[in-house]
Design a protein around this motif. Structure first.
Motif, PDB file in Angstrom:
ATOM      1  N   PHE A  72     -18.056   5.894   3.029  1.00 48.28           N
ATOM      2  CA  PHE A  72     -17.407   6.165   4.315  1.00 48.28           C
ATOM      3  C   PHE A  72     -18.075   7.315   5.052  1.00 48.28           C
ATOM      4  O   PHE A  72     -17.906   7.468   6.249  1.00 48.28           O
ATOM      5  CB  PHE A  72     -15.921   6.467   4.121  1.00 48.28           C
ATOM      6  N   PHE A 101      -7.115   4.188  -3.011  1.00 52.23           N
ATOM      7  CA  PHE A 101      -6.749   5.239  -2.064  1.00 52.23           C
ATOM      8  C   PHE A 101      -5.491   5.968  -2.508  1.00 52.23           C
ATOM      9  O   PHE A 101      -4.657   5.410  -3.211  1.00 52.23           O
ATOM     10  CB  PHE A 101      -6.535   4.631  -0.683  1.00 52.23           C
ATOM     11  N   SER A 103      -3.005   6.782  -0.701  1.00 55.20           N
ATOM     12  CA  SER A 103      -1.831   6.100  -0.149  1.00 55.20           C
ATOM     13  C   SER A 103      -1.748   4.661  -0.653  1.00 55.20           C
ATOM     14  O   SER A 103      -0.885   3.919  -0.231  1.00 55.20           O
ATOM     15  CB  SER A 103      -1.923   6.094   1.371  1.00 55.20           C
ATOM     16  N   ALA A 105      -3.063   2.138   0.248  1.00 52.73           N
ATOM     17  CA  ALA A 105      -3.597   1.296   1.317  1.00 52.73           C
ATOM     18  C   ALA A 105      -3.467  -0.194   1.029  1.00 52.73           C
ATOM     19  O   ALA A 105      -4.389  -0.967   1.248  1.00 52.73           O
ATOM     20  CB  ALA A 105      -5.063   1.658   1.612  1.00 52.73           C
ATOM     21  N   PHE A 107      -2.308  -3.854   1.970  1.00 51.00           N
ATOM     22  CA  PHE A 107      -2.128  -4.478   3.283  1.00 51.00           C
ATOM     23  C   PHE A 107      -0.678  -4.923   3.418  1.00 51.00           C
ATOM     24  O   PHE A 107      -0.222  -5.790   2.680  1.00 51.00           O
ATOM     25  CB  PHE A 107      -3.091  -5.651   3.438  1.00 51.00           C
ATOM     26  N   HIS A 109       0.931  -6.735   5.406  1.00 47.06           N
ATOM     27  CA  HIS A 109       1.260  -8.096   5.842  1.00 47.06           C
ATOM     28  C   HIS A 109       0.857  -9.146   4.817  1.00 47.06           C
ATOM     29  O   HIS A 109       0.879 -10.331   5.103  1.00 47.06           O
ATOM     30  CB  HIS A 109       0.617  -8.392   7.191  1.00 47.06           C
ATOM     31  N   PHE A 118      -7.837 -10.453  -1.958  1.00 44.37           N
ATOM     32  CA  PHE A 118      -8.542 -10.167  -0.701  1.00 44.37           C
ATOM     33  C   PHE A 118     -10.030  -9.892  -0.905  1.00 44.37           C
ATOM     34  O   PHE A 118     -10.882 -10.485  -0.256  1.00 44.37           O
ATOM     35  CB  PHE A 118      -7.866  -8.972  -0.014  1.00 44.37           C
ATOM     36  N   ARG A 159       3.204  -0.251  -6.676  1.00 49.63           N
ATOM     37  CA  ARG A 159       2.163  -0.301  -5.648  1.00 49.63           C
ATOM     38  C   ARG A 159       0.858   0.235  -6.202  1.00 49.63           C
ATOM     39  O   ARG A 159      -0.207  -0.284  -5.912  1.00 49.63           O
ATOM     40  CB  ARG A 159       2.561   0.547  -4.452  1.00 49.63           C
ATOM     41  N   ARG A 166      -6.352  -4.503  -7.403  1.00 51.52           N
ATOM     42  CA  ARG A 166      -7.146  -4.954  -6.262  1.00 51.52           C
ATOM     43  C   ARG A 166      -8.574  -4.422  -6.333  1.00 51.52           C
ATOM     44  O   ARG A 166      -9.512  -5.124  -5.975  1.00 51.52           O
ATOM     45  CB  ARG A 166      -6.481  -4.500  -4.961  1.00 51.52           C
TER      46      ARG A 166
ATOM     47  N   ASP B 163      -2.347   2.861  10.164  1.00 52.91           N
ATOM     48  CA  ASP B 163      -2.923   3.595   9.036  1.00 52.91           C
ATOM     49  C   ASP B 163      -4.391   3.176   8.863  1.00 52.91           C
ATOM     50  O   ASP B 163      -4.677   2.078   8.412  1.00 52.91           O
ATOM     51  CB  ASP B 163      -2.117   3.258   7.779  1.00 52.91           C
ATOM     52  N   THR B 165      -6.569   4.034   6.827  1.00 53.43           N
ATOM     53  CA  THR B 165      -7.083   3.793   5.476  1.00 53.43           C
ATOM     54  C   THR B 165      -7.025   2.297   5.138  1.00 53.43           C
ATOM     55  O   THR B 165      -7.763   1.832   4.283  1.00 53.43           O
ATOM     56  CB  THR B 165      -6.294   4.576   4.407  1.00 53.43           C
ATOM     57  N   LEU B 166      -6.165   1.551   5.841  1.00 55.61           N
ATOM     58  CA  LEU B 166      -6.119   0.111   5.602  1.00 55.61           C
ATOM     59  C   LEU B 166      -7.445  -0.533   5.980  1.00 55.61           C
ATOM     60  O   LEU B 166      -7.950  -1.416   5.282  1.00 55.61           O
ATOM     61  CB  LEU B 166      -4.996  -0.535   6.416  1.00 55.61           C
ATOM     62  N   GLU B 168     -10.305   1.083   6.054  1.00 55.15           N
ATOM     63  CA  GLU B 168     -11.280   1.554   5.077  1.00 55.15           C
ATOM     64  C   GLU B 168     -11.168   0.746   3.789  1.00 55.15           C
ATOM     65  O   GLU B 168     -12.172   0.391   3.180  1.00 55.15           O
ATOM     66  CB  GLU B 168     -11.067   3.041   4.795  1.00 55.15           C
ATOM     67  N   ALA B 169      -9.925   0.447   3.403  1.00 53.18           N
ATOM     68  CA  ALA B 169      -9.728  -0.353   2.193  1.00 53.18           C
ATOM     69  C   ALA B 169     -10.382  -1.723   2.363  1.00 53.18           C
ATOM     70  O   ALA B 169     -11.019  -2.238   1.442  1.00 53.18           O
ATOM     71  CB  ALA B 169      -8.241  -0.498   1.897  1.00 53.18           C
ATOM     72  N   ALA B 170     -10.254  -2.294   3.555  1.00 54.47           N
ATOM     73  CA  ALA B 170     -10.850  -3.604   3.802  1.00 54.47           C
ATOM     74  C   ALA B 170     -12.377  -3.524   3.700  1.00 54.47           C
ATOM     75  O   ALA B 170     -13.016  -4.367   3.064  1.00 54.47           O
ATOM     76  CB  ALA B 170     -10.436  -4.124   5.167  1.00 54.47           C
ATOM     77  N   ILE B 184      -7.157  -7.519   9.421  1.00 56.39           N
ATOM     78  CA  ILE B 184      -6.206  -6.429   9.179  1.00 56.39           C
ATOM     79  C   ILE B 184      -5.556  -5.935  10.472  1.00 56.39           C
ATOM     80  O   ILE B 184      -4.343  -5.983  10.625  1.00 56.39           O
ATOM     81  CB  ILE B 184      -6.900  -5.232   8.468  1.00 56.39           C
ATOM     82  N   LEU B 188      -1.551  -6.872  12.121  1.00 58.48           N
ATOM     83  CA  LEU B 188      -0.602  -5.762  12.070  1.00 58.48           C
ATOM     84  C   LEU B 188      -0.148  -5.306  13.450  1.00 58.48           C
ATOM     85  O   LEU B 188       0.936  -4.756  13.590  1.00 58.48           O
ATOM     86  CB  LEU B 188      -1.200  -4.587  11.287  1.00 58.48           C
ATOM     87  N   PRO B 269       6.406   2.737   4.980  1.00 62.62           N
ATOM     88  CA  PRO B 269       6.539   2.753   3.531  1.00 62.62           C
ATOM     89  C   PRO B 269       7.953   3.197   3.146  1.00 62.62           C
ATOM     90  O   PRO B 269       8.442   4.202   3.627  1.00 62.62           O
ATOM     91  CB  PRO B 269       5.504   3.785   3.094  1.00 62.62           C
TER      92      PRO B 269
END
Lengths: 385, 273
Positions: A72, A101, A103, A105, A107, A109, A118, A159, A166, B163, B165-166, B168-170, B184, B188, B269
């Motif tokens: 990143f 992460f 948090s 992270a 998804f 949805h 994914f 989670r 994941r 968010d 980071t979602l 970034e996670a992808a 993503i 959302l 959350p």
């Protein structure tokens, strides 16, 4: 300290072997954000199969380091190698690296199943293989029964497991964990620590974890690196870092320690003598490094290495190599141990830990008692920086 | 729970009465038998029936629907792009100016917006002979500029609590940035897009002022027809039509609010589960 350390199957210690090739290598990596230095000239080698922790306070650059490994952030200068390949400027979606992460992270949805699958769907794998890896991944973290749940229907611990699955199903060469246990409560945290280590050994993937919690990183890691101001201060096994810190910063950061400033008065073949203003006696420290007389040093002694007694013990005993006298100012009762805060005559406060071996309502040593503190010369640490 | 004082209830009732009694009276009189709007003479549906045979009104209604559909779709696309630029591209140079400019139509008097767009069309016609004549196309363009400002505001609010980071996670899981947007970000923010679309639709359907400026001969939107017929004397037919519009618009607004809040509650959350 680190009492729940799981038994590790890692027999070899690759960092001891001069012929071993590091799996992840950072070479003189620096990072600046708009002219502000976040990391300067950092070099680090991590070996395959390690569970490496990066430990440091907030703002020490540990997250920046992790984000550079994930892709990143690109280093301002220097190189990052993973399994022999230069990854310094490869984007995250082309790296054999995955990250869990802080948090998690997940998804929001997508169901648990869709979340875990994914990353696999991006790899153009066959439907059968995706299904197989998905099942295995969920089983590994014991979440097979929650496939159709949405992330908001899961507890924090669940989670975390999904997030772990994941990233693991991608079978990365390196898994990065950003404060993985920060949002779990104490009991769950202890259980998860053991599980993470077990899973890591089972899958054999190299883990790098960032943490500010020293207990957690000492329990889980094969080795850890202590970071401060964008630099690694010390790298070593938890035992090395705790018992042989190389600087005041590391000694103070990991666990608690009593520090005495002083000047070396004599350097004998088996020990170093240090005169400190805080103590009336000369400090005797078993020989670890050669320090010339006259040098300014700091002597560190861990609280649990100090014996506390209401009566003076004979000078002949080993324990009496180092001695101090003071008055108990405060007692922290933690259940298993008590920490005694003892004030010396000049006001210097020393911490001494004593296990509560007997169930007594009255403690053997209590407030305002005049006490003697003893420790052996091999329990002192000489710190020059 | 806090006790509500009598004064509080009184002012609440007065406030709501002031807002809604006129609309309730309008709805009530759409079911009136009498032709005279102010005298109640019995209940009937006849004005709704006669509305069905009023070609002028129906044609205008069709124009309005066509325009509103195009406007809301265009406004959602453009507004989303603007919102993305404002939230995702960091603090680029001129960001504050851009942000202000894009929301200016929200506070600009419609008369000024309408007039300035009319002048634009006229001068364009002189320069490049386009648009040939004013009608559905010009109304659509004019409405889009206004509606887009609303959509930008709605989508930007949604993206602000997105968010990152979602994403970034992808990326971390092997998705390229462009694809990550569709996998993503888009799902959302979809509720915000839907409520933005409905809002834009309602704005376009409502608008009288801008449409009056930029429409040409032969093209009238529904509000224009209603307004001009009021000048000639109102029949309860207009009340009936207004009732239908009120029902339609309130359904749309309710639906858009519901979509917006339901989804944003979902994605928060919840530690308690």
């Amino acid at each position: 300290m680190a009492s729940k350390s799981p038994k590790r199957n890692l027999k070899m210690e690759p960092w001891q072997d001069p012929k071993a090739k590091p799996y992840i290598r950072l070479e003189n990596v620096s990072k600046e954000f708009d002219g502000v230095v976040a990391m300067s000239n950092l070099s680090l080698s991590i070996y395959q199969g390690e569970f490496f922790s990066i430990l440091g306070g907030s703002g020490c650059g540990k997250t920046t380091l992790l984000r550079m490994l994930a892709g990143f952030e690109a280093p301002t200068s220097g190189k990052i190698f993973i399994d022999g390949m230069d990854m310094s400027h490869i984007p995250p979606y082309e790296r054999p690296v995955n990250m869990m992460f802080q948090s998690y992270a997940l998804f929001p949805h997508m169901t648990v199943e869709q979340n875990v699958a994914f990353g696999l769907k991006q790899e153009k794998l066959s439907r059968k293989e995706i299904k197989e890896r998905l099942e295995n991944g969920l089983e590994l973290v014991q979440m097979s029964g929650y496939k159709k749940r949405m992330p908001h229907q899961l507890s924090g611990g669940q989670r975390q497991r999904v997030a772990l699955a994941r990233s693991l199903v991608k079978q990365p060469k390196l898994l990065l964990l950003d404060e993985p246990l920060a949002s779990l409560d104490k009991k769950l945290k202890e259980r998860t620590q053991l599980e993470l280590v077990t899973i890591q050994e089972r899958v054999g993937i190299t883990f790098i974890m960032v943490s500010h919690d020293q207990e957690e990183s000492m329990t889980m890691s094969t080795r850890l690196g202590v970071m401060e101001e964008g630099q690694i201060r010390q790298v070593g096994t938890p035992h090395e870092i705790y018992e042989f810190p190389n600087s005041r910063f590391v000694a103070d950061f990991i666990g608690s320690i009593n520090l005495f400033e002083g000047i070396v008065v004599e350097d004998t073949p088996d020990s170093t003598l240090v005169q400190s203003e805080d103590l009336s006696h000369v400090l005797r420290v078993s020989h670890s490094a050669t320090v010339p007389p006259g040098a300014q040093v700091t002597v560190g002694v861990r609280p649990e290495k100090i014996k506390i007694s209401r009566t003076p013990i004979l000078a002949k005993e080993d324990l009496a190599e180092n001695m101090a006298q003071g008055i108990v100012h405060d007692i922290e009762y933690l259940g298993d141990v008590s920490i005694y805060h003892v004030d010396l005559r000049n006001g210097k406060r020393i911490l001494a830990t004593m296990p509560n071996l007997v169930r007594l309502t009255e403690q053997p040593v209590t407030w305002d008692d005049k006490v003697y503190l003893y420790w052996q010369s091999e329990n002192g640490i000489i710190l020059t920086t | 729970m806090k006790r509500v004082s009598a004064v509080g209830i009184f002012s609440l009732v007065i406030g709501f009465a002031f807002l809604y009694i006129p609309i309730l009276i309008l709805i009530a009189f759409s079911f009136n038998v009498s032709r005279i709007v102010t005298i109640w003479d019995g209940f009937s549906f006849k004005w709704y029936q006669s509305l069905w045979y009023n070609d002028q009104l129906l044609k205008a209604g069709w124009v309005s629907l066509k325009v509103a559909t195009c406007v809301s779709t265009l406004a959602v696309i453009l507004g989303t792009l603007a919102a993305l630029a404002l939230t995702r591209f960091g603090r680029f140079k001129g960001r504050t100016l851009f942000s202000g400019l894009i929301k200016a139509p929200l506070i600009m008097p419609e008369v000024i917006t309408g007039l300035s767009i009319l002048i634009l069309f006229v001068s364009f016609k002189q320069l490049v002979h386009w648009p040939e004549n004013r009608g559905v196309l010009t109304i659509t363009i004019a409405h889009t500029t206004l509606a887009m400002a609303y959509v930008t505001a709605v989508v930007q609010a949604r993206l602000a609590d997105f968010d990152n980071t979602l994403l970034e996670a992808a990326l971390d899981l092997g998705v390229r940035p462009f694809k990550a947007f569709f996998l993503i970000t888009l799902p959302l923010i979809a509720p915000a897009l839907a409520s933005g679309w409905l809002l834009a639709f309602a704005i376009s359907l409502d608008d009288l002022v801008i449409a009056s400026f930029v429409s040409g001969p032969g093209t009238s939107t529904l509000p224009m027809v209603i307004f001009s017929s009021v000048k000639l004397g109102v029949t309860p037919q207009i009340n009936a039509l207004a009732t239908l519009i009120v029902v339609f618009v309130s359904l749309g607004v309710t639906l858009s609010c519901w979509l917006f809040f339901r989804k944003s509650k979902d994605t928060l959350p919840s530690e308690s589960s």
